[in-house]
Design a protein around this motif. Sequence first.
Motif, PDB file in Angstrom:
ATOM      1  N   LYS A 112       0.802  -1.277  -0.075  1.00 17.73           N
ATOM      2  CA  LYS A 112      -0.083   0.083  -0.039  1.00 17.73           C
ATOM      3  C   LYS A 112       1.068   1.441   0.068  1.00 17.73           C
ATOM      4  O   LYS A 112       0.598   2.216  -0.655  1.00 17.73           O
ATOM      5  CB  LYS A 112      -0.962  -0.038   1.510  1.00 17.73           C
ATOM      6  N   ASN A 113       1.925   1.193   0.981  1.00 16.44           N
ATOM      7  CA  ASN A 113       2.786   2.433   0.616  1.00 16.44           C
ATOM      8  C   ASN A 113       3.496   2.688  -0.523  1.00 16.44           C
ATOM      9  O   ASN A 113       3.613   3.754  -1.064  1.00 16.44           O
ATOM     10  CB  ASN A 113       3.779   2.552   2.047  1.00 16.44           C
ATOM     11  N   LYS A 116       0.954   4.186  -2.780  1.00 14.00           N
ATOM     12  CA  LYS A 116       0.916   5.653  -2.389  1.00 14.00           C
ATOM     13  C   LYS A 116       1.945   6.518  -3.063  1.00 14.00           C
ATOM     14  O   LYS A 116       1.745   7.520  -3.807  1.00 14.00           O
ATOM     15  CB  LYS A 116       0.570   5.824  -0.946  1.00 14.00           C
ATOM     16  N   LYS A 117       3.128   5.966  -2.741  1.00 11.45           N
ATOM     17  CA  LYS A 117       4.581   6.956  -3.134  1.00 11.45           C
ATOM     18  C   LYS A 117       4.486   6.918  -4.411  1.00 11.45           C
ATOM     19  O   LYS A 117       5.063   7.960  -5.012  1.00 11.45           O
ATOM     20  CB  LYS A 117       5.901   6.075  -2.444  1.00 11.45           C
ATOM     21  N   ALA A 119       1.991   6.974  -6.751  1.00  8.78           N
ATOM     22  CA  ALA A 119       1.035   7.242  -7.422  1.00  8.78           C
ATOM     23  C   ALA A 119       0.220   6.042  -8.344  1.00  8.78           C
ATOM     24  O   ALA A 119      -0.303   6.244  -9.464  1.00  8.78           O
ATOM     25  CB  ALA A 119       1.042   8.363  -8.190  1.00  8.78           C
ATOM     26  N   LYS A 124      -8.069   3.799  -0.736  1.00 14.24           N
ATOM     27  CA  LYS A 124      -7.449   4.754   0.216  1.00 14.24           C
ATOM     28  C   LYS A 124      -7.419   3.965   1.604  1.00 14.24           C
ATOM     29  O   LYS A 124      -8.269   2.997   1.751  1.00 14.24           O
ATOM     30  CB  LYS A 124      -8.526   5.916   0.378  1.00 14.24           C
ATOM     31  N   GLU A 126      -5.309   3.164   5.832  1.00 11.07           N
ATOM     32  CA  GLU A 126      -4.220   3.760   6.738  1.00 11.07           C
ATOM     33  C   GLU A 126      -3.685   2.305   7.095  1.00 11.07           C
ATOM     34  O   GLU A 126      -4.336   1.256   7.313  1.00 11.07           O
ATOM     35  CB  GLU A 126      -5.238   4.318   7.863  1.00 11.07           C
ATOM     36  N   GLU A 190      -8.828  -0.355   4.963  1.00  5.89           N
ATOM     37  CA  GLU A 190      -8.910   0.342   3.655  1.00  5.89           C
ATOM     38  C   GLU A 190     -10.285   0.627   3.112  1.00  5.89           C
ATOM     39  O   GLU A 190     -11.272  -0.298   3.542  1.00  5.89           O
ATOM     40  CB  GLU A 190      -7.943  -0.302   2.312  1.00  5.89           C
TER      41      GLU A 190
END
Length: 425
Positions: A112-113, A116-117, A119, A124, A126, A190
């Motif tokens: 997931k990270n 995000k990094k 794109a 979405k 946490e 998520e």
Amino acid sequence: MEKKNILIIGGGGREHAIAWKLKQSNRVGKLYAIPGNAGMAQIAECISDIKATDIDKIVEFVDKHDDIYMTVVAPDDPLAMGLVNRLNERGHRAFGPTKEAAIIEASKAFSKNLMKKYAIPTAKYEVFDSAEKAKEYVATCDIPVVLKADGLALGKGVLICTTREQALNGVKEIMEDKAFGAAGGKMVVEEFLTGQEVSVLAYCDGETVKPMPASRDHKRALDGDKGLNTGGMGAFSPVPMYTDKLKAKAEKEIFEPTVKAMKAEGRTFKGVLYFGLMVCGDKIKVLEYNARFGDPETQAVLPRLKTDLLDIFDATIDGTLDKLNIEYSKEACVCVVAASGGYPEKYEKGKIIDFGDSEKNAIVFHAGTAICGECGKIITNGGRVLGVTALGKDLKDARKKAYAALGMVGFEKMFYRSDICSDGL
Ligand code: AMP
Ligand code: GLY
């Protein structure tokens, strides 16, 4: 031409499909399998007393067998444990990602990270490493919500919660009760996505990514997507709703950026990268990555492959996939799993399997099967027992043939879904 001997790690339907395809290569000599199953035993020497996770014993076995040209590591656990690293360190040729790259499947927080990094479109989310913080978050977040244990959990470890109460209990189950073991030390919470799921498996040599035709599996145990999550009850390929336009978009927005991202992180990915996608209208998001061939998707995709699989494995290891043209048949393929009554919960083993004429009418991939030490017959030895698979001129034809052949198979308490591929027609 000197024939090459190959060792396959694993003993499920996916590994039988890989062995079956390799056996068609005129470059391939003897096959070994650790541990293999009764179907693989018809084409390979199976070392059934070594487990796929006994990586010390596997390395020792390869050390002793000079004749092994390549080891194909198919399951997630030995990949995450670093079997490919261990073999490479000892100068052995291996197909599959290193431990550093396999983390894309082994840690959901990592994947997931990464998305995000770089794109890469995904739900979405946490990440939490404390149950208290996770509970605070789910007390107010949008519902439904999806909870995922961070580590490998045999395809389980994902809870889709439709009420807040379920979500709060889910956090407790994953992080406090450790229902999925050590996988629950961290968790991802998520956004729930809606749409249609598509699996795309792709060969990656670190730079070039060559997607296979799309497939879809059916994860729930019962018809109508009811019942518990399983490893997969059947699969089909192609997926008609996955159009050329969506395919081009996925390549540009997801496949290529992922391979570049892994390289940029110093985790060059070589092997099969599995993209679990959710398609909603013209939007595509990543649900999950796996660092390996999917099961049962592989059983629905490899029968369509026309190119020599050993050539593909070689090109993936050597970084020459850009020079290889990989061809697929236009035929469709459907695989229906015959499972033991009770799966994915408690089930019995040791039931004699009657194959009837199924093998004359379809490709019967074995998963949980063994040869009975007393009677010498093939018996059940797992939850998912067989993947009865057929090619046809279209999905409807392939589906009809697969179910017709499945009707010829029987063992006590056998069950299967009768709606595999009905959404593909
Ligand atoms: P995973 O192991 O992450 O693929 O999750 C297993 C299954 O849970 C997926 O194949 C989906 O059916 C479902 N799933 C996972 N994440 C989501 C999500 N964010 N929204 C909806 N369904 C999901
Ligand atoms: N069929 C899903 C998986 O292989 O993880």
